[in-house]
Write a protein that holds these residues in place. Structure first.
Motif, mmCIF file in Angstrom:
data_model
loop_
_atom_site.group_PDB
_atom_site.id
_atom_site.type_symbol
_atom_site.label_atom_id
_atom_site.label_comp_id
_atom_site.label_asym_id
_atom_site.label_seq_id
_atom_site.Cartn_x
_atom_site.Cartn_y
_atom_site.Cartn_z
ATOM 1 N N LEU A 152 81.186 49.183 48.864
ATOM 2 C CA LEU A 152 82.140 49.850 49.753
ATOM 3 C C LEU A 152 81.531 51.190 50.162
ATOM 4 C CD1 LEU A 152 85.225 49.200 50.392
ATOM 5 C CD2 LEU A 152 85.770 50.845 48.609
ATOM 6 N N SER A 153 81.509 51.475 51.458
ATOM 7 C CA SER A 153 81.004 52.780 51.925
ATOM 8 C C SER A 153 82.175 53.679 52.279
ATOM 9 C CB SER A 153 80.156 52.609 53.190
ATOM 10 O OG SER A 153 79.040 51.807 52.931
ATOM 11 N N ILE A 154 82.105 54.937 51.820
ATOM 12 C CA ILE A 154 83.146 55.900 52.186
ATOM 13 C C ILE A 154 82.505 57.248 52.538
ATOM 14 C CG2 ILE A 154 84.952 54.763 50.845
ATOM 15 C CD1 ILE A 154 84.653 56.786 48.662
ATOM 16 N N SER A 155 83.254 58.086 53.257
ATOM 17 C CA SER A 155 82.701 59.358 53.717
ATOM 18 C C SER A 155 83.783 60.435 53.644
ATOM 19 C CB SER A 155 82.220 59.191 55.156
ATOM 20 O OG SER A 155 81.739 60.417 55.649
ATOM 21 N N ALA A 156 83.434 61.597 53.059
ATOM 22 C CA ALA A 156 84.438 62.638 52.801
ATOM 23 C C ALA A 156 85.030 63.243 54.072
ATOM 24 C CB ALA A 156 83.806 63.745 51.954
ATOM 25 N N HIS A 157 84.174 63.447 55.093
ATOM 26 C CA HIS A 157 84.663 64.247 56.226
ATOM 27 C C HIS A 157 85.628 63.506 57.138
ATOM 28 C CE1 HIS A 157 82.123 62.954 59.822
ATOM 29 N NE2 HIS A 157 81.460 62.362 58.853
ATOM 30 N N LYS A 158 85.853 62.235 56.863
ATOM 31 C CA LYS A 158 86.812 61.502 57.692
ATOM 32 C C LYS A 158 88.246 61.685 57.204
ATOM 33 C CE LYS A 158 83.455 59.601 60.129
ATOM 34 N NZ LYS A 158 83.161 59.993 61.498
ATOM 35 N N PHE A 159 88.414 62.323 56.033
ATOM 36 C CA PHE A 159 89.795 62.530 55.560
ATOM 37 C C PHE A 159 89.999 63.929 54.956
ATOM 38 C CE2 PHE A 159 87.494 60.328 52.192
ATOM 39 C CZ PHE A 159 87.847 61.014 51.034
ATOM 40 N N GLY A 160 89.239 64.906 55.442
ATOM 41 C CA GLY A 160 89.504 66.281 55.025
ATOM 42 C C GLY A 160 88.569 66.830 53.976
ATOM 43 N N PRO A 171 84.275 67.706 53.076
ATOM 44 C CA PRO A 171 83.180 68.275 53.872
ATOM 45 C C PRO A 171 82.290 67.206 54.508
ATOM 46 C CG PRO A 171 82.679 68.408 51.527
ATOM 47 C CD PRO A 171 84.071 67.856 51.625
ATOM 48 N N THR A 172 81.543 67.609 55.526
ATOM 49 C CA THR A 172 80.532 66.710 56.090
ATOM 50 C C THR A 172 79.343 66.649 55.122
ATOM 51 O OG1 THR A 172 79.667 68.577 57.318
ATOM 52 C CG2 THR A 172 81.061 67.055 58.540
ATOM 53 N N GLY A 173 78.512 65.626 55.290
ATOM 54 C CA GLY A 173 77.271 65.539 54.504
ATOM 55 C C GLY A 173 77.445 65.025 53.095
ATOM 56 N N ILE A 174 78.591 64.396 52.824
ATOM 57 C CA ILE A 174 78.753 63.801 51.489
ATOM 58 C C ILE A 174 79.609 62.527 51.629
ATOM 59 C CG2 ILE A 174 80.774 65.232 50.911
ATOM 60 C CD1 ILE A 174 78.082 64.256 48.360
ATOM 61 N N GLY A 175 79.206 61.505 50.918
ATOM 62 C CA GLY A 175 79.930 60.233 50.933
ATOM 63 C C GLY A 175 79.536 59.470 49.690
ATOM 64 N N ALA A 176 79.873 58.205 49.666
ATOM 65 C CA ALA A 176 79.500 57.413 48.500
ATOM 66 C C ALA A 176 79.340 55.950 48.878
ATOM 67 C CB ALA A 176 80.557 57.537 47.405
ATOM 68 N N LEU A 177 78.408 55.306 48.169
ATOM 69 C CA LEU A 177 78.369 53.854 48.165
ATOM 70 C C LEU A 177 78.950 53.456 46.815
ATOM 71 C CD1 LEU A 177 77.556 51.196 49.501
ATOM 72 C CD2 LEU A 177 75.388 51.339 48.260
ATOM 73 N N VAL A 178 80.015 52.683 46.847
ATOM 74 C CA VAL A 178 80.646 52.251 45.601
ATOM 75 C C VAL A 178 80.152 50.826 45.344
ATOM 76 C CG1 VAL A 178 82.845 52.098 44.374
ATOM 77 C CG2 VAL A 178 82.608 53.683 46.289
ATOM 78 N N VAL A 179 79.483 50.669 44.206
ATOM 79 C CA VAL A 179 78.819 49.386 43.897
ATOM 80 C C VAL A 179 79.555 48.726 42.732
ATOM 81 C CG1 VAL A 179 76.635 48.298 43.216
ATOM 82 C CG2 VAL A 179 76.600 50.381 44.616
ATOM 83 N N ARG A 180 80.117 47.560 42.980
ATOM 84 C CA ARG A 180 80.910 46.885 41.945
ATOM 85 C C ARG A 180 80.068 46.507 40.721
ATOM 86 N NH1 ARG A 180 81.178 41.922 40.517
ATOM 87 N NH2 ARG A 180 80.021 41.234 42.355
ATOM 88 N N GLY A 181 80.564 46.893 39.544
ATOM 89 C CA GLY A 181 80.021 46.489 38.243
ATOM 90 C C GLY A 181 78.546 46.191 38.262
ATOM 91 N N ASN A 182 78.228 44.923 38.132
ATOM 92 C CA ASN A 182 76.814 44.555 38.044
ATOM 93 C C ASN A 182 76.259 43.939 39.335
ATOM 94 O OD1 ASN A 182 78.309 42.348 37.859
ATOM 95 N ND2 ASN A 182 77.588 41.650 35.841
ATOM 96 N N ALA A 183 76.863 44.284 40.457
ATOM 97 C CA ALA A 183 76.316 43.782 41.734
ATOM 98 C C ALA A 183 74.882 44.313 41.884
ATOM 99 C CB ALA A 183 77.183 44.262 42.896
#
Ligand code: PLP
Length: 373
Positions: free
Chosen positions: A186-194, A196-208
């Protein structure tokens, strides 16, 4: 409350929440490298750990599943290149940060509302036994149209394919859960909901499976080398916590849509027949090019955008609306209005007034014709 100007472009970026600003200021003042073993380093590490828990909670994941990145673009790039799959299937309406990383990907078509064709996806999945990644976004950045992710996961699981979901326009706006959706990435990004810009996350399920092509230190559980952007991460965590269950702007935006359609009954809401996220409307002003609308509305103190393809100040025809089969002349009149955490009713009123004013001025409305007669 009176507003200096109406900011209705949250899908481009959302203003920084005061709680995120305060948390960042404190982290910047404190400094420290989370990899250092001394007290300053340990304090920075504990700030990062706390933020990781806040971001994980936002998307119903374990903290160890969160890999901080420089934003949604890097998260999407990493997901597409990091699974080791030879074959990639992407929807026809993905953001460039997905589609341009996989130029040889097979494209899943969408219907006239912008929703992927599940029957075609099923046939595509059955056509090859090669290890496959399917990448389908959560909510479209231009139209807000939601994709049937649960069905994508069901079809993918039947053939052993992995699933990535770009939830950059969903997380922090509505409930988006890694495990509830059943996706692997799952890709998410901080600046789309309040945040800062320049930071986000890739959320990787368990042992994927996930490998990184970045070389350097062992940060982020060996998944993303480089000293952490501590202040950015802390601001991301604070915004994630504040975002909670998401936005409450659907009624406001619905009222705007109703008002705009009353002013110009021949206007069209793109993806209007599909399920959409409640903060985004993509609507045409018949006969008026989007650039003209954006400039006129800006002069009237209203910030909105023309479709999405406006990355370097130039407006190009929207590939999303093209994939939906929209007539190019109509697509060129599409305006994107997107609300966020601090949208006020006065901003919507200002938009409606400015839109009506422009529509009358360009002279192709019934109101204008009546006035001229
Ligand atoms: N994915 C979608 C759907 C987006 O709308 C965007 C930004 O507009 C991105 C990815 C890229 O995110 P970022 O700006 O954090 O790199």
């Amino acid at each position: 409350m009176s507003v200096a100007f109406a900011y209705l472009d949250h899908n481009a970026t959302s203003p920084l929440r005061p709680v995120a600003f305060d948390a960042m200021a404190e982290a910047l003042k404190a400094g420290g490298n989370p990899s250092s073993v001394h007290r300053s380093g340990r304090a920075a590490r504990s700030r990062v750990d706390a933020a990781r828990r806040q971001v994980a909670a936002l998307v119903g994941a374990m903290p160890s599943e969160v890999v901080f990145t420089s934003g949604g673009t890097e998260a999407n790039n990493a997901a597409i290149t990091g699974t080791g799959c030879q074959r990639v299937l992407v929807s026809a309406v993905e953001h460039d940060s997905v589609s341009k990383v996989a130029p040889d990907a097979e494209v899943i078509p969408v219907d006239g509302e912008g929703v992927i064709d599940l029957a075609v996806l099923e046939r595509m999945l059955a056509a090859s036994k090669a290890p496959t990644l399917v990448s389908v976004m959560f909510a479209n950045n231009e139209t807000g149209v939601l994709q049937p992710i649960a069905d994508v996961v069901r079809l993918a699981r039947a053939t052993g394919a992995l699933v990535h979901c770009d939830a950059v326009q969903g997380a922090g706006k509505t409930l988006v859960g890694l495990h509830d959706l059943g996706v692997d990435y799952l890709s998410i990004s901080a600046h789309k909901f309040g945040g800062p810009t320049g930071i986000g996350a890739l959320v990787v399920r368990g042992n994927a499976p996930f490998v990184t092509d970045r070389r350097g230190g062992g940060q982020e559980f060996n998944r993303r080398a480089g000293t952490e952007n501590v202040a950015g991460i802390v601001g991301f965590g604070a915004a994630a916590r504040a975002a909670g269950d998401g936005l409450d702007v659907e009624a406001l935006l619905n009222s705007a849509e109703t008002a705009l359609l009353a002013i110009a009954p021949e206007a069209r809401v793109f993806g209007g027949g599909a399920k959409r996220i409640g903060n985004t409307t993509c609507i045409s002003m018949p006969g008026v090019r989007a650039e003209t609308q954006v400039m006129a509305l800006d002069l009237a103190g209203v910030c909105v955008s023309a479709g999405a393809a406006c990355s370097s100040g130039k407006v190009a025809r929207s590939p999303v609306l093209t994939a939906m089969g929209i007539d190019p002349v109509v697509a060129d009149t599409a305006l994107r209005i997107s609300c966020g955490w601090n949208t006020q009713p006065e901003e919507i009123e200002r938009l409606i007034a400015a839109w009506q004013d422009l529509y009358i001025r360009v002279g192709n409305s019934d109101i204008a014709r009546a006035k001229a007669a």
